[in-house]
Write a protein that holds these residues in place. Structure first.
Motif, short mmCIF file in Angstrom:
data_model
loop_
_atom_site.label_atom_id
_atom_site.label_comp_id
_atom_site.label_asym_id
_atom_site.label_seq_id
_atom_site.Cartn_x
_atom_site.Cartn_y
_atom_site.Cartn_z
N LEU A 19 0.77 -1.08 -0.17
CA LEU A 19 0.27 -0.13 -0.17
C LEU A 19 0.72 1.12 0.38
O LEU A 19 1.80 1.52 1.19
N ASP A 20 0.16 2.15 -0.95
CA ASP A 20 1.43 3.79 -0.61
C ASP A 20 1.00 4.57 0.23
O ASP A 20 0.63 4.02 1.16
N HIS A 21 2.15 5.01 0.63
CA HIS A 21 1.63 6.32 1.78
C HIS A 21 1.48 5.16 3.13
O HIS A 21 1.64 5.83 4.19
N ILE A 22 1.43 4.07 3.60
CA ILE A 22 1.92 3.26 4.83
C ILE A 22 2.50 2.72 5.17
O ILE A 22 2.43 1.67 4.49
N VAL A 56 3.18 -2.58 4.55
CA VAL A 56 1.50 -3.70 4.11
C VAL A 56 0.63 -4.01 3.15
O VAL A 56 0.89 -2.73 2.61
N GLN A 59 -3.26 -6.71 0.52
CA GLN A 59 -4.34 -7.19 0.36
C GLN A 59 -4.27 -7.68 2.10
O GLN A 59 -5.03 -8.92 2.22
N GLU A 60 -3.64 -7.24 3.07
CA GLU A 60 -3.45 -7.74 3.95
C GLU A 60 -3.74 -6.99 4.77
O GLU A 60 -3.58 -5.88 5.25
N ILE A 62 -3.74 -4.98 8.66
CA ILE A 62 -2.15 -4.76 9.32
C ILE A 62 -1.89 -4.48 10.40
O ILE A 62 -0.53 -4.87 10.75
N LEU A 116 2.56 7.24 6.45
CA LEU A 116 2.17 7.21 7.32
C LEU A 116 2.53 6.54 8.44
O LEU A 116 2.10 4.96 7.21
N HIS B 21 -5.73 5.50 -0.09
CA HIS B 21 -5.45 3.95 1.01
C HIS B 21 -5.56 4.89 2.33
O HIS B 21 -5.75 4.69 3.29
N ARG B 114 -8.81 0.33 -1.24
CA ARG B 114 -8.45 -0.37 0.16
C ARG B 114 -8.46 0.87 0.78
O ARG B 114 -7.38 1.56 0.43
#
Lengths: 253, 253
Positions: A19-22, A56, A59-60, A62, A116, B21, B114
């Motif tokens: 996931l982007d940005h996480i 992350v 499709q996982e 957190i 983030l 996201h 998501r």
DNA sequence: AACAATGGTGTATAAAGTACACAATTGTAA
DNA sequence: TTACAATTGTGTACTTTATACACCATTGTT
């Protein structure tokens, strides 16, 4: 330090999978020889440290991501994990952004953007952990709580917030099952509490209070062999412990 | 329901302005006529409700994003906000994903992916709020805490988690400054605590305890005009209140 | 055998939490 | 005007919890 090619390859993979940005950063607490420990990473060619972290998958869940990340760093499965805060300052990743900006254009550098970070803290069995550096790091090792090094990024903030949260949690939930060996003495458990809270507790009152929670079983035989009077051994009554986790205690230390 | 064109346009804008996201959802608590209230939105052509929410701009701190979102829904500035959890189940947004999937391809639908949602709860002055629906909603209105409707997505989980967090916070921090009018009577404040905790408290013990915190000032004159004995009016001593926020109380109700 | 170090247990006091009763004020109904 | 119901203010006894503190027991060392 990664080569230009390594970074670009990692970035391509990351873009596909994560996931982007996480991101996720974990504060892993252990306890050994009366000392609280935190698991840290020293990146290549650096003298400041990082918390174990990762990203992350698309499709996982957190929580599962946090588990996966910690399994890679510790070898442990089914870790006690607690999400405690999300850190979202836009400048928090300035270090990573600057590090490669001469060699790799931002668009190809997975790290050169805003993340983030979800903060988790973990309580683990010190002896169960086999620290394993990731590809960005020279070493992965335990550091004493009262001798923490300098951190990169905002990881000092994350660490401090985790410790505060742990202290608060101590007042209304039992702590120790994940940090102590199966059998332990009352003074050993007290040392854990004193370390987390960073203050001395009265031996007799501590014992009365802890036993009052009704989450400990006392072994028949005291521990033999050491010098001095043989102390009793205790272990957590898992059922009651779990129950106390759900119900919570009252009061503060 | 948005038209196909509206959704596509919104999605293009969102992709430009917001972090991928990430979303923010807020549980806004107010208190009026002895009732705890929560601010909710009813989307067009729906009979289930949503919490006020939104997205984080690319260079915006997340706390600022939460403030901006709530200002749009309530008109209020400088709201008391508390981040309490991040919700990251991969399936949590199934509703939004399915809603438009016949008319708009996923790649052009900002909602068809998501999201991790950062949960904030807010305590606000009921009378200061002018509820304002967003473009996806029919109405934005207060709902009674003890008469909550059905929710869309996982917003019931978010709401319940917020309420639990608020209850815990009540035991070690003062609550009320953001929810009560400037002057209030002791029974009114007690009602707030009883509503949040969902249980009766003893009138006399409540008074002793609250006053013991030393965060209230009593006005010279009791409130006149009402039926029955005229109650004293109290107001929060802001300095001591802030102090108690930082220091924290002990014990639980 | 005396001592130092450590661990087990009990008791007295203070503080906090809980339960409960009576008096004062005000509008309303008889 | 008077009795009453509803509401608010205040105090006191009792219980539980927290805190402070002292003594004895065990074990290896000198």
């Amino acid at each position: 330090m990664l080569t230009k090619e390594q970074l670009i390859e990692y970035s391509e993979d990351a873009r596909k999978n994560y996931l982007d940005h996480i991101s996720i950063d974990c504060v892993v607490f252990g306890f050994h020889e009366g000392q609280m420990k935190v698991l840290l990473l020293l990146p290549h060619d650096e003298n400041k440290w990082l918390l174990p972290g990762g990203f992350v998958q698309k499709q996982e869940p957190i929580e599962m991501a946090a588990n996966r990340i910690l399994k890679e760093r510790t070898g442990l499965d089914k870790i006690f994990l607690q999400q405690f805060h999300i850190f979202g300052d836009p400048d928090r990743a300035k270090f990573h952004h600057d590090l490669y900006k001469e060699t790799v254009p931002d668009e190809q550098n997975w790290f050169a953007k805003r993340f983030l970070s979800i903060g988790y803290y973990a309580l683990v069995d010190f002896f169960g952990v086999v620290p394993q550096p990731d590809q960005f790091s020279e070493t992965c090792t335990w550091r004493d709580l009262d001798d923490m090094p300098e951190f990169l990024l905002d990881h000092e903030l994350i660490f401090k917030t985790a410790l505060e949260t742990l202290r608060v949690q101590l007042s209304y939930q039992p702590i120790g099952y994940n940090l102590m060996p199966r059998e332990f003495t009352m003074p050993e458990l007290q040392k854990l509490y004193e370390t987390i809270l960073d203050k001395k507790l009265d031996r007799r009152n501590f014992q009365r209070r802890i036993l009052g929670f009704g989450i400990l079983n006392r072994a028949e035989q005291p521990r033999k062999g050491g010098a001095h009077k043989a102390p009793y051994l205790y272990s957590f009554d898992l059922e009651k412990y779990q129950n106390a986790l759900t119900e919570g205690f009252k009061g503060g230390w």
